[in-house]
Design a protein around this motif. Structure first.
Motif, short mmCIF file in Angstrom:
data_model
loop_
_atom_site.label_atom_id
_atom_site.label_comp_id
_atom_site.label_asym_id
_atom_site.label_seq_id
_atom_site.Cartn_x
_atom_site.Cartn_y
_atom_site.Cartn_z
N GLY A 170 -6.93 -6.80 -8.24
CA GLY A 170 -6.67 -6.64 -7.09
C GLY A 170 -5.98 -5.23 -6.36
O GLY A 170 -5.39 -5.33 -5.39
N PHE A 171 -6.19 -4.25 -7.42
CA PHE A 171 -5.74 -2.94 -6.87
C PHE A 171 -6.73 -2.03 -6.88
O PHE A 171 -7.85 -2.03 -7.50
CB PHE A 171 -4.80 -2.68 -8.20
N ALA A 172 -6.68 -1.09 -5.87
CA ALA A 172 -7.66 -0.05 -5.48
C ALA A 172 -6.76 1.34 -5.23
O ALA A 172 -5.76 1.11 -4.87
CB ALA A 172 -8.28 -0.42 -4.41
N ASP A 230 -4.87 16.68 -0.12
CA ASP A 230 -5.39 15.28 -0.62
C ASP A 230 -4.38 14.32 -0.18
O ASP A 230 -2.97 14.48 -0.71
CB ASP A 230 -5.36 15.32 -2.16
N ILE A 231 -4.90 13.29 0.05
CA ILE A 231 -3.96 12.00 0.50
C ILE A 231 -4.36 10.96 -0.29
O ILE A 231 -5.55 10.54 -0.55
CB ILE A 231 -3.91 11.49 1.97
N SER A 232 -3.31 10.62 -1.42
CA SER A 232 -3.91 9.55 -2.26
C SER A 232 -3.31 8.34 -1.52
O SER A 232 -2.32 7.85 -0.78
CB SER A 232 -2.76 9.69 -3.54
N VAL A 233 -4.03 7.25 -1.87
CA VAL A 233 -3.99 5.80 -1.45
C VAL A 233 -4.16 4.86 -2.38
O VAL A 233 -4.97 5.13 -3.45
CB VAL A 233 -5.16 5.33 -0.39
N ALA A 234 -3.17 3.97 -2.56
CA ALA A 234 -3.16 2.80 -3.38
C ALA A 234 -2.87 1.65 -2.62
O ALA A 234 -2.17 1.62 -1.65
CB ALA A 234 -2.06 3.08 -4.34
N VAL A 235 -3.96 0.34 -2.99
CA VAL A 235 -3.42 -0.72 -2.21
C VAL A 235 -3.55 -1.60 -3.07
O VAL A 235 -4.25 -1.78 -4.08
CB VAL A 235 -4.68 -0.78 -1.07
N GLN A 236 -2.66 -2.90 -2.96
CA GLN A 236 -2.49 -3.86 -3.89
C GLN A 236 -2.65 -5.21 -2.96
O GLN A 236 -2.06 -5.37 -2.09
CB GLN A 236 -1.27 -4.08 -4.79
N LEU A 237 -3.69 -6.19 -3.50
CA LEU A 237 -3.79 -7.32 -2.93
C LEU A 237 -3.17 -8.38 -3.72
O LEU A 237 -2.57 -8.07 -4.60
CB LEU A 237 -5.30 -7.75 -2.86
N TYR A 287 0.90 -1.04 0.09
CA TYR A 287 0.16 -0.10 -0.08
C TYR A 287 0.94 1.13 0.21
O TYR A 287 2.23 1.10 0.19
CB TYR A 287 -0.76 0.07 1.49
N LYS A 288 0.36 2.20 -0.32
CA LYS A 288 1.06 3.50 -0.43
C LYS A 288 -0.04 4.70 -0.28
O LYS A 288 -0.77 5.11 -0.82
CB LYS A 288 1.81 3.68 -1.83
N LEU A 289 0.51 5.60 0.83
CA LEU A 289 -0.47 6.77 1.23
C LEU A 289 0.58 7.81 0.91
O LEU A 289 1.84 7.91 1.56
CB LEU A 289 -0.75 6.81 2.58
N GLN A 290 0.34 8.80 0.28
CA GLN A 290 1.15 9.92 -0.04
C GLN A 290 0.43 11.10 -0.11
O GLN A 290 -0.64 11.19 -0.58
CB GLN A 290 1.60 9.73 -1.25
N LEU A 291 0.93 12.29 0.71
CA LEU A 291 0.26 13.62 0.48
C LEU A 291 0.75 14.05 -1.04
O LEU A 291 1.97 14.22 -1.34
CB LEU A 291 0.95 14.61 1.75
N GLU A 292 -0.37 14.74 -1.52
CA GLU A 292 -0.28 15.33 -2.81
C GLU A 292 0.28 16.82 -2.65
O GLU A 292 -0.12 17.43 -1.42
CB GLU A 292 -1.53 15.44 -3.77
N LYS A 293 1.05 17.20 -3.56
CA LYS A 293 1.56 18.71 -3.69
C LYS A 293 0.32 19.60 -3.73
O LYS A 293 -0.73 19.33 -4.41
CB LYS A 293 2.41 19.07 -4.71
N ALA A 294 0.37 20.77 -3.14
CA ALA A 294 -0.67 21.66 -3.28
C ALA A 294 -0.17 23.18 -3.16
O ALA A 294 1.01 23.32 -2.39
CB ALA A 294 -1.76 21.49 -2.06
N GLN A 303 -11.98 5.82 4.62
CA GLN A 303 -12.11 5.67 3.12
C GLN A 303 -12.47 4.19 2.87
O GLN A 303 -11.49 3.19 3.01
CB GLN A 303 -11.16 6.27 2.51
N ALA A 304 -13.40 4.12 2.15
CA ALA A 304 -13.81 2.66 1.51
C ALA A 304 -13.20 2.46 -0.08
O ALA A 304 -13.21 3.44 -0.53
CB ALA A 304 -15.41 2.48 1.46
N LEU A 305 -12.80 1.55 -0.11
CA LEU A 305 -12.03 1.12 -1.29
C LEU A 305 -12.71 -0.18 -2.19
O LEU A 305 -12.96 -1.06 -1.11
CB LEU A 305 -10.68 0.97 -1.29
N THR A 306 -12.93 -0.38 -3.31
CA THR A 306 -12.89 -1.64 -3.81
C THR A 306 -12.13 -2.02 -4.77
O THR A 306 -11.68 -1.40 -5.88
CB THR A 306 -14.30 -1.60 -4.62
N THR A 307 -11.53 -3.23 -4.83
CA THR A 307 -10.25 -3.52 -5.69
C THR A 307 -10.80 -3.90 -7.03
O THR A 307 -11.92 -4.49 -7.25
CB THR A 307 -9.35 -4.76 -5.07
N ASP A 308 -10.20 -3.88 -8.12
CA ASP A 308 -10.59 -4.15 -9.28
C ASP A 308 -10.01 -5.59 -9.81
O ASP A 308 -9.43 -6.40 -8.87
CB ASP A 308 -9.85 -3.25 -10.27
#
Ligand code: GCB
Length: 600
Positions: free
Chosen positions: A253-255, A219-226, A204-211, A245-250
């Motif tokens: 297996g990525f969201a 914005d904090i972007s979130v990416a998760v890999q199962l 997973y990766k959580l990262q603050l977006e530039k602003a 935040q709720a997410l649904t994987t594709d």
């Protein structure tokens, strides 16, 4: 002599992608005493025709009949501490470069619906792993983690893991045949059995977006890999910020998602205030035992460049750094603990540092996490060092794999601000292709950090030093090493001019010179503390004249072992460019750098 041979020894389990945040998961440590056998001619792997043999040491055989001949016995062999390099645990192995076999027995109880990964934090350099006599995998590269799914190889009760480790150097390896640090062999980082459900959060990766500085919302972007494809429900929350935040994987297996947070609520990570938030990720399942949960502590910050500046959280920052090898603070041997890291990083703090360059390979995860906690920014590097075999596809694949594993392990660490892809590489078209591809690849994996590499001065005439490198277009920060006062005359320093024709920030990634702690004399007497002190006085004055200088990581925090440093009575197999001796004593130059950093 005849022996049965097998044409190909089959590998039974597949390596699975590195599981993130292994320390935050349910695991069983296999650290401790392991039996070992030194195998100079790889007798335990090849037969007398140099074919891999089925009867190798991985069988962990014992005589079944009184007359049976078996010429090894792990249980009678000596033990050493794992994790730990072999060079400093057995006098016979101090200079050894070759194969050593390791064996560990452990008890295990299979758990319904769970999978077990056998995780190695790092093994230097080439290793093969067997579980209960079946080979589960082969790995190369000495500084990055890897794991095997060994669920089907394990049984209830006693199990045996055997590891063959070979640290011989080869021209096509990464690093290559020559490098200025000790080739510590062995299982140098943790060995763990990690328990995961059938479907688990692989990374997973959580990262603050530039602003914009005035932005009211961040914005904090979130990416998760199962680890498995398919649609599944996930939740990511940051309780302290009351965010969820709720997410649904594709199908893969990525969201991914963006979490919005009012700017005034979010405290940013910085050296002055290294704030981290607890982040929880959970994967829903029909029964709670089948779901997955992992928690981490993550800091939020941004890093970017603007012209010749490096901006941390939108503000220009000067990187007061120091280079560091992964050696224990007092004595030597590979470091691999929070305590080791804390001591080394405290020395860096005392020096006034807010930044550390991890030379010349990814260091252990404890060190990175401890630095993040202490508010120390980091440069992390892969060992593409000196004369890599640029045209060999296997070498590129190896370098890219090490880069991938470095990034995957540490992509949530706020303190890592720079990925470095190389150090002091000789210029050629082939090198540019290799490193250009690697830089683009690094950016495709992580475009939230800066990319750099330690370059070299490419020409000097009339005291004008030129830095021209085709790689300039691939990097965000132009970094280079220079040794005026050591490999060149110190009296040249005041006359030096610098030509760096790029509109990018500049880091001097190395400068320095050697001194033996306690050896005193005139400032022109090589190896004295006064020589090194003067070199730092002249260099810091000179560096102040470099346009766009955004940071320095002088060479180096502490004297470190190197087989290239053979001068008796002075070096004794230590590179003496440390500001601390190998025993942790401060040399005079320490105070020069400290004072310079106080003014920055
Ligand atoms: C360098 C290398 C570093 C060496 C250092 C030295 O340029 O990057 O690995 O240890 O010089 O001491 O010569």
């Amino acid at each position: 002599m005849t022996m049965l041979t097998a044409t190909a020894l089959s590998v039974v389990a597949q390596e699975v992608p590195q599981v993130a945040n292994v320390l935050g998961r349910q695991n069983v440590s296999l650290n401790g005493k392991w039996n070992y056998i030194i195998d100079v001619q790889e007798e335990g792997y090849y037969d007398y025709r140099m074919n891999p043999t089925r009867w190798g040491f991985f069988r962990n055989a014992k005589p079944q009949r009184p007359e049976e001949l078996i010429e090894y016995d792990f249980d009678k062999a000596a033990t050493m501490n794992i994790p730990g390099d072999w060079c400093t645990q057995d006098e016979r192995l101090f200079f050894y470069e070759g194969t050593v076999w390791f064996k560990k027995s452990f008890n295990h109880k299979k758990q319904e619906g769970r999978r077990t990964l056998l995780y190695f934090g790092a093994v230097n350099y080439d290793c093969r792993v067997w579980v209960n006599t079946r080979e589960v995998g082969h790995h190369i590269g000495g500084f990055t983690p890897f794991n095997y799914d060994v669920t089907d190889q394990l049984k209830d009760g006693e199990n045996v893991v055997i590891v063959k480790v070979d640290n011989k150097r080869h021209a096509e390896d990464v690093p290559t045949q020559i490098f200025d640090w000790w080739n510590y062999g062995g299982i140098t980082r943790d060995v763990l059995l990690v328990e995961v459900p059938e479907v688990y959060i692989e990374n997973y990766k959580l990262q603050l977006e530039k602003a914009d500085a005035k932005a009211r919302q961040r914005d904090i972007s979130v990416a998760v890999q199962l680890n498995k494809p398919g649609e599944r429900q996930l939740k990511v929350s940051i309780p302290e910020l009351k965010l969820s935040q709720a997410l649904t994987t594709d199908a893969n297996g990525f969201a991914s998602a963006t979490i919005k947070v009012p700017a005034k609520n979010l405290m940013l990570w910085s050296p002055e205030s290294p704030v981290r938030y607890r982040v929880e990720l959970s994967l829903a399942a029909a029964a709670p035992a089948l779901g997955d949960f992992v928690a981490d502590s993550i800091g939020f910050r941004t890093v970017e460049t603007r012209g010749k500046q490096i901006l941390l959280n939108g503000k220009p920052v000067f990187l007061k750094g120091i280079s560091i090898h992964e050696e224990k603070p007092n004595g030597g041997g590979r470091a691999n603990s929070t305590a080791d890291a804390h001591t080394l990083l405290s020395w860096a703090k005392e020096l006034g540092c807010n930044f550390v360059r991890l030379a010349h390979y990814p260091h252990n995860e404890y060190a990175v996490r401890e630095a993040e906690r202490m508010g120390i920014m980091m440069w992390s590097e892969i060992p593409c060092y000196w004369t890599i075999a640029w045209t060999n596809p296997g070498t590129y694949a190896n370098a890219q794999r090490q880069l991938t594993d470095m990034i995957r392990r540490d992509q949530n660490r706020a303190n890592i601000i720079i990925w470095s892809i190389a150090n002091e590489t000789p210029h050629s078209k082939e090198r540019d292709q290799f490193l250009g591809r690697l830089a683009q690849y690094a950016r495709s994996l992580d475009n939230t950090r800066l990319i750099s590499m330690a370059m070299e001065v490419t020409g000097a005439s009339n005291y004008k030093n030129r830095l021209h490198d085709n790689m300039h277009e691939f990097v965000d920060v132009v970094s280079f090493n220079q040794y005026i006062g050591w490999y060149r005359d110190v009296n040249d320093a005041p006359k030096m001019e610098w030509e760096i024709p790029y509109d990018k920030p500049v880091i001097v990634s190395e400068f320095g010179g050697g001194a033996k702690y306690g050896y005193h004399g005139a400032k022109n007497q090589r190896w004295t503390e006064e020589f090194q002190e003067n070199l730092y006085i002249e260099n810091t004055a000179m560096l102040d004249k470099i346009d766009g200088l955004c940071g320095t990581t002088p060479w180096i925090l502490k004297d470190f072992r190197s087989p290239r440093r053979v001068l008796d009575g002075i070096q004794d197999y230590y590179n003496r460019k440390g500001l601390f001796s190998d025993k942790g004593e401060k040399k005079k130059a320490f105070y020069v750098l400290k004072k310079w950093y106080e003014g920055k």
